[in-house]
Design an enzyme around this catalytic site. Structure first.
Site, short mmCIF file in Angstrom:
data_model
loop_
_atom_site.label_atom_id
_atom_site.label_comp_id
_atom_site.label_asym_id
_atom_site.label_seq_id
_atom_site.Cartn_x
_atom_site.Cartn_y
_atom_site.Cartn_z
N ARG A 162 140.44 -2.27 30.74
CA ARG A 162 141.79 -2.27 31.31
C ARG A 162 142.13 -3.60 31.96
O ARG A 162 143.31 -3.93 32.10
CB ARG A 162 141.92 -1.14 32.33
CG ARG A 162 142.04 0.19 31.64
CD ARG A 162 142.32 1.29 32.61
NE ARG A 162 142.77 2.47 31.89
CZ ARG A 162 143.08 3.61 32.46
NH1 ARG A 162 142.99 3.73 33.76
NH2 ARG A 162 143.48 4.63 31.73
N LYS A 183 141.47 22.01 24.53
CA LYS A 183 142.44 23.12 24.57
C LYS A 183 143.71 22.87 23.78
O LYS A 183 144.27 21.78 23.81
CB LYS A 183 142.83 23.38 26.02
CG LYS A 183 141.71 23.94 26.84
CD LYS A 183 142.27 24.25 28.20
CE LYS A 183 141.19 24.67 29.16
NZ LYS A 183 141.64 24.49 30.53
N GLY A 234 141.11 7.92 26.76
CA GLY A 234 140.30 9.02 27.29
C GLY A 234 139.03 9.22 26.50
O GLY A 234 138.32 8.27 26.18
N GLY A 249 146.55 9.84 28.92
CA GLY A 249 147.66 10.74 29.26
C GLY A 249 148.99 10.19 28.81
O GLY A 249 149.83 10.90 28.24
#
Ligand code: AMP
Length: 395
Positions: free
Chosen positions: A35, A197, A350, A373
């Site tokens: 980053r 999920k 992620g 995200g």
């Protein structure tokens, strides 16, 4: 929206919002500095233009308290090494001392302010806090893509008070890969969605199904889809309340002519642990008290075939519990398949980003997002608050 190279930076106090939320070990050593490296083009550009650089960022979740372990000191040190230039670190992000340091900052110098989240006002998008931050800058540049899906003072509130604002080169790149390129993708366009999920990625699936030619679903979320097809999946991860939604997605894929691929076999175990005995079995034969924790070898072959002729591939979410070696084969096989493909390959941040690094293939993927995200929300078709704020500010 304006970009950094459309704004005059010479001699100006240019405030950069970066996402320097890097992982640290227990001794505050940075374990992955991607980053930081990702925003070097923006900093170098501003330095070349003779700007006075002020950097703001958050790190971790100090929840409005001063937590020494979450100081940006290790980041300032690493950035200094990467730029081969001194990076001053202020002891705070507000206050008279910071004001003095900002006033005394010379062109070509870099000042980093301390963790924004030491103030609860940051996450609350507090107006006064945003105004105070803005008072330090002539120009504000947001290059914190990883935080762009949040409405905070340093990326949304601040844009109301700065004289001029724009996006940095990292933001430009992320928007290009996760939005622009996907509006008119080179086809065949394949999306691979995995992870735990369905609930986390339902909106992404609903948005992508309208755009892709083929959709691969793997990971824990595949079991809700398999169950929707009447397959008994034992103790595998299933979200029963989403079975009807899964059926809708399957139906919609048929209507739109999108080819939907689910696992045909899987690696099963009695528990999610490295010690469990594992078996490879067709999905129709999962034992009642066992669970599917990775895709099996037949599925790997199938998924490889599916992506073989793709021209654009987007991937978010692992194919199995890749953190445990016994259930990591499916994910690493997909990483290598993408890396060897001739397609434009775009990977969400992620877990997927970690899997690519673990497999040593980062160099062979066209683009890996710095914000899990935020990139997922772009794939959902959402407008990110930080991007919206920059657009408003430019008008
Ligand atoms: P996500 O954050 O939604 O991308 O999910 C990532 C997580 O999904 C990882 O921590 C994996 O361990 C987990 N995962 C992937 N496949 C499975 C599976 N078959 N069963 C349970 N968890 C899974």
């Amino acid at each position: 929206m304006k970009y950094i190279n459309q704004i005059d930076l010479k001699g100006k106090r240019v405030m950069f919002r970066f996402d320097f939320n890097v992982p640290l070990d227990n001794s505050q050593n940075i374990t992955d500095d991607n980053r930081i490296r990702a925003v070097l083009p923006s900093i170098n550009y501003a330095l070349d233009e003779g700007a006075r650089i002020i950097i703001i960022s958050h790190l971790g979740r100090p929840k409005g308290k001063r937590v020494p372990q979450m100081s940006l000191a290790p980041v300032a040190k690493r950035l200094s090494r990467l730029l081969d230039k001194q990076v001053l670190l202020a002891g705070d992000c507000l206050g008279p001392d910071v004001e003095k340091m900002v006033q005394e900052l010379n062109p070509g110098c870099v000042l980093m302010l301390e963790n924004l989240r030491f103030y609860k006002e940051e996450e609350a998008n507090d107006d006064e806090f945003a105004k105070k931050l803005a008072s330090f800058a002539d120009v504000y540049i947001d290059d914190a893509f990883g935080n762009a899906h949040r409405t905070h003072a340093s990326n949304v509130g601040i844009t109301k008070y700065v004289k001029e604002c724009g996006a940095g080169f990292l933001m430009k790149k992320e928007i290009n890969y996760f939005q622009t390129q996907l509006e008119k993708p080179v086809r065949p366009f394949v999306a691979i969605i995995g992870g735990s999920k369905v609930s986390d990625k339902l909106s992404t699936l609903i948005n992508l199904i309208k755009k892709v030619d083929k959709l691969i679903i793997g990971g824990g979320m595949a079991f809700t889809f398999l169950k929707a097809q009447g397959i008994e999946v034992g103790k595998s991860l299933v979200e029963d309340h989403l079975i009807s939604q899964a059926k809708d997605i399957i139906e919609q894929a048929q209507k739109l002519g999108v080819k939907l691929f689910l696992p045909v076999d899987c690696v099963i175990a009695q528990s999610k642990s490295a010690e469990s005995v594992t078996k490879i079995i067709p999905v129709q034969e999962i034992f009642p008290d066992w669970m599917g924790l990775d895709i099996g070898p037949a599925t790997i072959t199938l998924f490889r075939e599916v992506i073989a002729n793709a021209k654009t591939i987007i991937w978010n979410g692992p194919m199995g519990v890749f953190e445990i070696d016994a259930f990591s084969r499916g994910t690493s096989a997909m990483v290598h398949a993408l890396a060897g493909s001739h397609a434009l390959t775009i990977v969400g941040g992620g877990d997927t980003d970690v899997a690519v690094q673990q497999a040593g293939e980062s160099e062979n993927i066209s683009y890996i997002s710095t914000g899990g995200g935020a990139s997922l929300e772009l794939l959902e078709g959402k407008i990110l608050p930080a991007i919206e704020a920059l657009e408003k500010c430019a008008n």
